[in-house]
Scaffold this motif. Structure first.
Motif, mmCIF file in Angstrom:
data_model
loop_
_atom_site.group_PDB
_atom_site.id
_atom_site.type_symbol
_atom_site.label_atom_id
_atom_site.label_comp_id
_atom_site.label_asym_id
_atom_site.label_seq_id
_atom_site.Cartn_x
_atom_site.Cartn_y
_atom_site.Cartn_z
ATOM 1 N N LEU A 1 -9.281 28.966 59.124
ATOM 2 C CA LEU A 1 -8.725 27.730 58.584
ATOM 3 C C LEU A 1 -8.592 27.817 57.064
ATOM 4 O O LEU A 1 -9.213 28.675 56.431
ATOM 5 C CB LEU A 1 -9.626 26.551 58.973
ATOM 6 C CG LEU A 1 -9.858 26.371 60.469
ATOM 7 C CD1 LEU A 1 -10.813 25.205 60.714
ATOM 8 C CD2 LEU A 1 -8.552 26.159 61.210
ATOM 9 N N LYS A 2 -7.822 26.941 56.484
ATOM 10 C CA LYS A 2 -7.631 26.920 55.029
ATOM 11 C C LYS A 2 -8.945 26.672 54.297
ATOM 12 O O LYS A 2 -9.117 27.081 53.154
ATOM 13 C CB LYS A 2 -6.578 25.886 54.639
ATOM 14 C CG LYS A 2 -5.188 26.338 55.026
ATOM 15 C CD LYS A 2 -4.125 25.392 54.566
ATOM 16 C CE LYS A 2 -2.771 25.972 54.975
ATOM 17 N NZ LYS A 2 -1.680 25.084 54.695
ATOM 18 N N SER A 3 -9.889 26.032 54.978
ATOM 19 C CA SER A 3 -11.205 25.780 54.388
ATOM 20 C C SER A 3 -12.050 27.048 54.331
ATOM 21 O O SER A 3 -13.109 27.056 53.712
ATOM 22 C CB SER A 3 -11.947 24.721 55.208
ATOM 23 O OG SER A 3 -12.248 25.237 56.508
ATOM 24 N N GLY A 4 -11.597 28.116 55.001
ATOM 25 C CA GLY A 4 -12.354 29.364 55.052
ATOM 26 C C GLY A 4 -13.176 29.505 56.328
ATOM 27 O O GLY A 4 -13.684 30.582 56.625
ATOM 28 N N GLU A 5 -13.313 28.427 57.070
ATOM 29 C CA GLU A 5 -14.074 28.471 58.327
ATOM 30 C C GLU A 5 -13.329 29.313 59.362
ATOM 31 O O GLU A 5 -12.113 29.234 59.478
ATOM 32 C CB GLU A 5 -14.280 27.057 58.866
ATOM 33 C CG GLU A 5 -15.116 27.002 60.114
ATOM 34 C CD GLU A 5 -15.383 25.590 60.588
ATOM 35 O OE1 GLU A 5 -16.007 25.461 61.648
ATOM 36 O OE2 GLU A 5 -14.969 24.621 59.919
ATOM 37 N N VAL A 6 -14.083 30.118 60.094
ATOM 38 C CA VAL A 6 -13.500 30.973 61.130
ATOM 39 C C VAL A 6 -13.840 30.389 62.499
ATOM 40 O O VAL A 6 -15.002 30.161 62.811
ATOM 41 C CB VAL A 6 -14.042 32.417 61.029
ATOM 42 C CG1 VAL A 6 -13.497 33.279 62.162
ATOM 43 C CG2 VAL A 6 -13.700 33.017 59.680
ATOM 44 N N ILE A 7 -12.795 30.131 63.292
ATOM 45 C CA ILE A 7 -12.979 29.708 64.674
ATOM 46 C C ILE A 7 -12.919 30.996 65.499
ATOM 47 O O ILE A 7 -11.854 31.597 65.637
ATOM 48 C CB ILE A 7 -11.869 28.733 65.133
ATOM 49 C CG1 ILE A 7 -11.677 27.588 64.161
ATOM 50 C CG2 ILE A 7 -12.127 28.267 66.557
ATOM 51 C CD1 ILE A 7 -12.815 26.631 64.053
ATOM 52 N N PRO A 8 -14.055 31.441 66.036
ATOM 53 C CA PRO A 8 -14.070 32.742 66.715
ATOM 54 C C PRO A 8 -13.323 32.717 68.041
ATOM 55 O O PRO A 8 -13.376 31.749 68.786
ATOM 56 C CB PRO A 8 -15.563 33.012 66.927
ATOM 57 C CG PRO A 8 -16.193 31.660 66.938
ATOM 58 C CD PRO A 8 -15.356 30.789 66.039
ATOM 59 N N GLY A 9 -12.642 33.820 68.326
ATOM 60 C CA GLY A 9 -11.944 33.963 69.600
ATOM 61 C C GLY A 9 -12.892 34.337 70.725
ATOM 62 O O GLY A 9 -12.582 34.187 71.895
ATOM 63 N N TRP A 10 -14.061 34.860 70.356
ATOM 64 C CA TRP A 10 -15.090 35.235 71.321
ATOM 65 C C TRP A 10 -16.440 34.878 70.732
ATOM 66 O O TRP A 10 -16.700 35.106 69.552
ATOM 67 C CB TRP A 10 -15.021 36.738 71.598
ATOM 68 C CG TRP A 10 -16.120 37.251 72.474
ATOM 69 C CD1 TRP A 10 -16.237 37.080 73.816
ATOM 70 C CD2 TRP A 10 -17.257 38.014 72.070
ATOM 71 N NE1 TRP A 10 -17.385 37.695 74.272
ATOM 72 C CE2 TRP A 10 -18.022 38.291 73.213
ATOM 73 C CE3 TRP A 10 -17.703 38.502 70.852
ATOM 74 C CZ2 TRP A 10 -19.204 39.016 73.184
ATOM 75 C CZ3 TRP A 10 -18.885 39.233 70.812
ATOM 76 C CH2 TRP A 10 -19.611 39.483 71.968
ATOM 77 N N ASN A 11 -17.318 34.303 71.545
ATOM 78 C CA ASN A 11 -18.632 33.889 71.088
ATOM 79 C C ASN A 11 -19.656 34.935 71.503
ATOM 80 O O ASN A 11 -19.881 35.148 72.693
ATOM 81 C CB ASN A 11 -18.980 32.525 71.696
ATOM 82 C CG ASN A 11 -20.277 31.978 71.164
ATOM 83 O OD1 ASN A 11 -21.281 32.670 71.116
ATOM 84 N ND2 ASN A 11 -20.252 30.716 70.770
ATOM 85 N N GLN A 12 -20.283 35.557 70.542
ATOM 86 C CA GLN A 12 -21.239 36.624 70.826
ATOM 87 C C GLN A 12 -22.501 36.129 71.516
ATOM 88 O O GLN A 12 -23.190 36.908 72.180
ATOM 89 C CB GLN A 12 -21.613 37.349 69.540
ATOM 90 C CG GLN A 12 -22.373 36.490 68.548
ATOM 91 C CD GLN A 12 -22.698 37.227 67.272
ATOM 92 O OE1 GLN A 12 -22.487 38.432 67.169
ATOM 93 N NE2 GLN A 12 -23.208 36.522 66.288
#
Length: 180
Positions: A136-147
């Motif tokens: 996101l523009k805020s720098g937050e990453v929405i992961p495509g896979w949750n470890q």
């Protein structure tokens, strides 16, 4: 008399419905993070499997944002996330960091991907999956896979239509001894 009863019933119904509408949500709406749904499929004509010990081949994926997504102005870029299951554990690495154009075709360098995992080449028993992170523009990453849970993001949107097929949230390559 009949009309009076109808008016009374309508007024009571309206009051019940209005009383049931509460402005407060059970969660803080201003803290909700919006993500973006991105479709990923193997490019027609590209290889479908990885070959044991080889890093050469034609590995490409097509990525697109479905029309149902609507506004995705909060997204800065996407990342192609490689998820490697070696038979005992599953880990992930960002394979391609800056994807800003949709739809697009991404060529995957298998040697580069495996080097990010500290390996030289695919081996039998491994499965390599690709999905997409959203930055996101805020720098937050929405992961495509949750470890932690092993769950892929956007599975709930798999019913969305992408032309004549359903949305795909990941692509997977198994390692074989055969030629693709």
């Amino acid at each position: 008399m009949k009309k009076i009863y109808l008016y009374i019933i309508a007024a009571i119904s309206f009051c019940l419905v209005a009383a049931g509408c509460d402005k407060d949500l059970p969660f803080p709406i201003d803290e909700v993070t919006r993500g973006v749904v991105i479709d990923i499929v193997k490019t027609n004509g590209s290889d479908n499997t990885l070959i044991n010990g080889k890093t050469t081949g034609n590995y490409q994926v097509d990525v697109a944002i479905p029309t149902q997504q609507g506004d995705y102005s909060m997204m800065d870029r996407a990342q192609l996330l490689a998820v490697l299951n070696d038979g005992t554990k599953t880990t992930s690495q960002v394979a391609v960091d800056i994807i800003t154009s949709f739809p697009s075709t991404i060529t995957i360098n298998i040697a580069d991907v495996y080097s990010k995992f500290g390996k030289t080449a695919p081996a039998l028993g491994q499965t390599l999956t690709f999905t997409l992170n959203v930055v996101l523009k805020s720098g937050e990453v929405i992961p495509g896979w949750n470890q932690y849970t092993g769950v892929y993001n956007n599975q709930a949107f798999a019913g969305w239509q992408m032309g004549s097929r359903k949305l795909s949230y990941r692509v997977q390559y198994s390692v074989t001894n055969a030629t693709p």
